[in-house]
Design a protein around this motif. Structure first.
Motif, PDB file in Angstrom:
ATOM      1  N   ASN A  28       6.235  -0.985 -11.060  1.00  0.00           N
ATOM      2  CA  ASN A  28       5.264  -0.124 -10.383  1.00  0.00           C
ATOM      3  C   ASN A  28       4.448  -0.912  -9.362  1.00  0.00           C
ATOM      4  N   SER A  29       4.098  -2.147  -9.701  1.00  0.00           N
ATOM      5  CA  SER A  29       3.297  -2.977  -8.791  1.00  0.00           C
ATOM      6  C   SER A  29       4.059  -3.312  -7.523  1.00  0.00           C
ATOM      7  N   ASN A  31       6.593  -1.512  -6.240  1.00  0.00           N
ATOM      8  CA  ASN A  31       6.828  -0.274  -5.504  1.00  0.00           C
ATOM      9  C   ASN A  31       5.548   0.318  -4.928  1.00  0.00           C
ATOM     10  N   HIS A  32       4.430   0.016  -5.535  1.00  0.00           N
ATOM     11  CA  HIS A  32       3.156   0.590  -5.099  1.00  0.00           C
ATOM     12  C   HIS A  32       2.111  -0.507  -4.990  1.00  0.00           C
ATOM     13  N   ASN A  33       0.989  -0.322  -5.644  1.00  0.00           N
ATOM     14  CA  ASN A  33      -0.073  -1.321  -5.618  1.00  0.00           C
ATOM     15  C   ASN A  33      -0.817  -1.281  -6.956  1.00  0.00           C
ATOM     16  N   ARG A  36      -2.377   2.138  -7.990  1.00  0.00           N
ATOM     17  CA  ARG A  36      -1.415   3.141  -8.461  1.00  0.00           C
ATOM     18  C   ARG A  36      -0.684   2.695  -9.723  1.00  0.00           C
ATOM     19  N   THR A  37      -0.875   1.428 -10.129  1.00  0.00           N
ATOM     20  CA  THR A  37      -0.277   0.926 -11.361  1.00  0.00           C
ATOM     21  C   THR A  37      -1.249   1.052 -12.534  1.00  0.00           C
ATOM     22  N   ALA A 100       8.181   5.499  -8.316  1.00  0.00           N
ATOM     23  CA  ALA A 100       7.548   6.576  -7.562  1.00  0.00           C
ATOM     24  C   ALA A 100       7.721   7.904  -8.282  1.00  0.00           C
ATOM     25  N   ASP A 163       0.739  -7.488  -6.436  1.00  0.00           N
ATOM     26  CA  ASP A 163       0.184  -6.739  -5.314  1.00  0.00           C
ATOM     27  C   ASP A 163       0.012  -7.644  -4.088  1.00  0.00           C
ATOM     28  N   SER A 166       3.700  -8.243  -2.792  1.00  0.00           N
ATOM     29  CA  SER A 166       4.624  -7.101  -2.795  1.00  0.00           C
ATOM     30  C   SER A 166       5.275  -6.872  -1.434  1.00  0.00           C
ATOM     31  N   LYS A 170       9.198  -6.116  -1.351  1.00  0.00           N
ATOM     32  CA  LYS A 170       9.696  -4.795  -0.936  1.00  0.00           C
ATOM     33  C   LYS A 170      10.981  -4.893  -0.135  1.00  0.00           C
TER      34      LYS A 170
END
Length: 194
Positions: A28-29, A31-33, A36-37, A100, A163, A166, A170
């Protein structure tokens, strides 16, 4: 005091070791930040609280009364972890990754609650650190809160570190999602073997 330090060391090792919760946080970290985790991290903590409650009440009695019940519970939990891995592999090539799609609070609770490692921790290891049966409830609450706090801190630190890098990770998102899926499946299979 030695027992308390040993328990804290076990909690640190458990929270930092690779497992379904840690993989969900890492995935999750990437794919997002961190923001959002946080729902999955708080879901994992909530799952630990629920697992402790269940393990220290009727679930522990059922599992300890029957080897077959323990085996069935381990297989069900392992199947769920393997399912998450298959789902991660299925979505690895798509724009909408598994993270996501739903690594949120509910997934965190289920990952933690249905993790065989959590089941073993509370069912087998946890009682070793209860110092006095007369104070069982107090000790169980204190030990559970210590485990949850350590897990929260470790997962937030890991998510925060990821984060920061990332943007580099990515570029390799499909490979990371595939590796995550394979690791979830391997963890699930290990529950059937061990």
């Amino acid at each position: 005091m030695e027992s308390q330090l040993a328990f804290l060391a076990v909690c640190l090792a458990s929270a930092a070791s690779p497992g379904p919760g840690g993989l969900a946080v890492v995935s999750n970290s990437i794919n997002h930040n961190l923001r959002r985790t946080l729902p999955v991290i708080f879901g994992i903590a909530t799952g630990l609280l629920l697992a402790s409650l269940l393990a220290n009440t009727w679930l522990l009695a059922v599992i300890h009364s029957s080897d077959r019940a323990f085996l069935v519970m381990t297989w069900l939990c392992s199947a769920y972890i393997a399912y998450l891995g298959a789902k991660a592999l299925y979505y690895a090539n798509r724009e909408m990754t598994i993270a996501a799609q739903g690594y949120g609070f509910k997934n965190g609770v289920l990952i933690s609650l249905l993790n065989p490692k959590t089941l073993v921790f509370f069912g087998a290891l946890f009682p070793m650190f209860i110092t006095n049966e007369a104070n069982f409830i107090r000790d169980a609450i204190v030990l559970t809160l210590e485990l949850v706090l350590i897990t929260l801190v470790i997962h937030i630190l890991v998510s925060s570190a990821i984060d920061k890098i990332s943007h580099i990770l990515k570029n390799h998102l499909v490979a990371i999602n595939r590796i995550t899926g394979v690791m979830f499946i391997a963890l699930g299979i290990s529950g059937f073997i061990f």
